[in-house]
Scaffold this motif. Structure first.
Motif, PDB file in Angstrom:
ATOM      1  N   MET A  66       0.863  -1.163   0.000  1.00 11.83           N
ATOM      2  CA  MET A  66       0.000   0.000   0.000  1.00 11.83           C
ATOM      3  C   MET A  66       0.906   1.222   0.000  1.00 11.83           C
ATOM      4  O   MET A  66       1.789   1.334   0.851  1.00 11.83           O
ATOM      5  N   LEU A 101      -2.935   0.657  -3.820  1.00  9.84           N
ATOM      6  CA  LEU A 101      -2.723  -0.709  -3.338  1.00  9.84           C
ATOM      7  C   LEU A 101      -2.373  -1.543  -4.560  1.00  9.84           C
ATOM      8  O   LEU A 101      -3.175  -1.662  -5.489  1.00  9.84           O
ATOM      9  N   ALA A 121      -7.337  -3.209   3.433  1.00  5.74           N
ATOM     10  CA  ALA A 121      -6.556  -2.098   2.883  1.00  5.74           C
ATOM     11  C   ALA A 121      -7.309  -1.442   1.726  1.00  5.74           C
ATOM     12  O   ALA A 121      -7.337  -0.213   1.609  1.00  5.74           O
ATOM     13  N   ILE A 172       1.566  -5.371   3.126  1.00  2.60           N
ATOM     14  CA  ILE A 172       0.470  -6.098   3.763  1.00  2.60           C
ATOM     15  C   ILE A 172       1.035  -7.425   4.262  1.00  2.60           C
ATOM     16  O   ILE A 172       1.574  -8.216   3.492  1.00  2.60           O
ATOM     17  N   GLU A 212      -2.764  -9.317   8.011  1.00  6.54           N
ATOM     18  CA  GLU A 212      -3.560  -8.192   7.568  1.00  6.54           C
ATOM     19  C   GLU A 212      -4.370  -8.605   6.336  1.00  6.54           C
ATOM     20  O   GLU A 212      -4.008  -9.529   5.627  1.00  6.54           O
TER      21      GLU A 212
END
Length: 127
Positions: free
Chosen positions: A1, A50, A97, A88, A92
């Protein structure tokens, strides 16, 4: 990200033509095989992206993106030096995200609901 910010936090991307230039630069980087975009949003003074790096290094990928967009924007020094990146991790969620990125216009008061802001995109349908 990734997050990259306009020099001096100028609100360059309030102008639709400028936002479209940045979108074209993101798509160029993907077409070149350097990245695989999952979500992005062009805010008035910064970009959230992302993506999955596919080829080369992250600095070279960002350099291509910033260089292409800067040349086409013709607005002096467009971007601040550097960028913020966050990998990430396994614990996660990529979808979390993406939700964060797509939700930025709502939190900034630029849209009332997801999907309304014209300069945001996500590979998945996110409500």
């Amino acid at each position: 990200m990734l997050t990259t910010v306009v020099q001096g936090r100028r609100r360059l991307f309030e102008q639709p033509h400028n936002a479209e230039i940045v979108i074209d630069a993101l798509r160029h980087v993907e077409r070149s095989g350097r990245s695989y975009s999952l979500a992005w949003v062009i805010m008035p003074d910064h970009v959230h992206w992302l993506m999955e790096l596919r080829q080369g290094t992250l600095p070279s990928c960002m350099n291509v993106f910033k260089s292409i967009s800067s040349r086409k924007l013709q607005a002096g020094q467009v971007w601040q030096n550097g960028y913020h990146d966050h990998a990430i991790r396994r614990d996660e969620s990529v979808e979390h995200a993406a939700r964060y990125i797509i939700g930025n216009p709502l939190r900034a008061g630029l849209a009332q609901r997801v999907g309304e802001y014209p300069y945001a995109w996500c590979r998945w349908e996110i409500m």
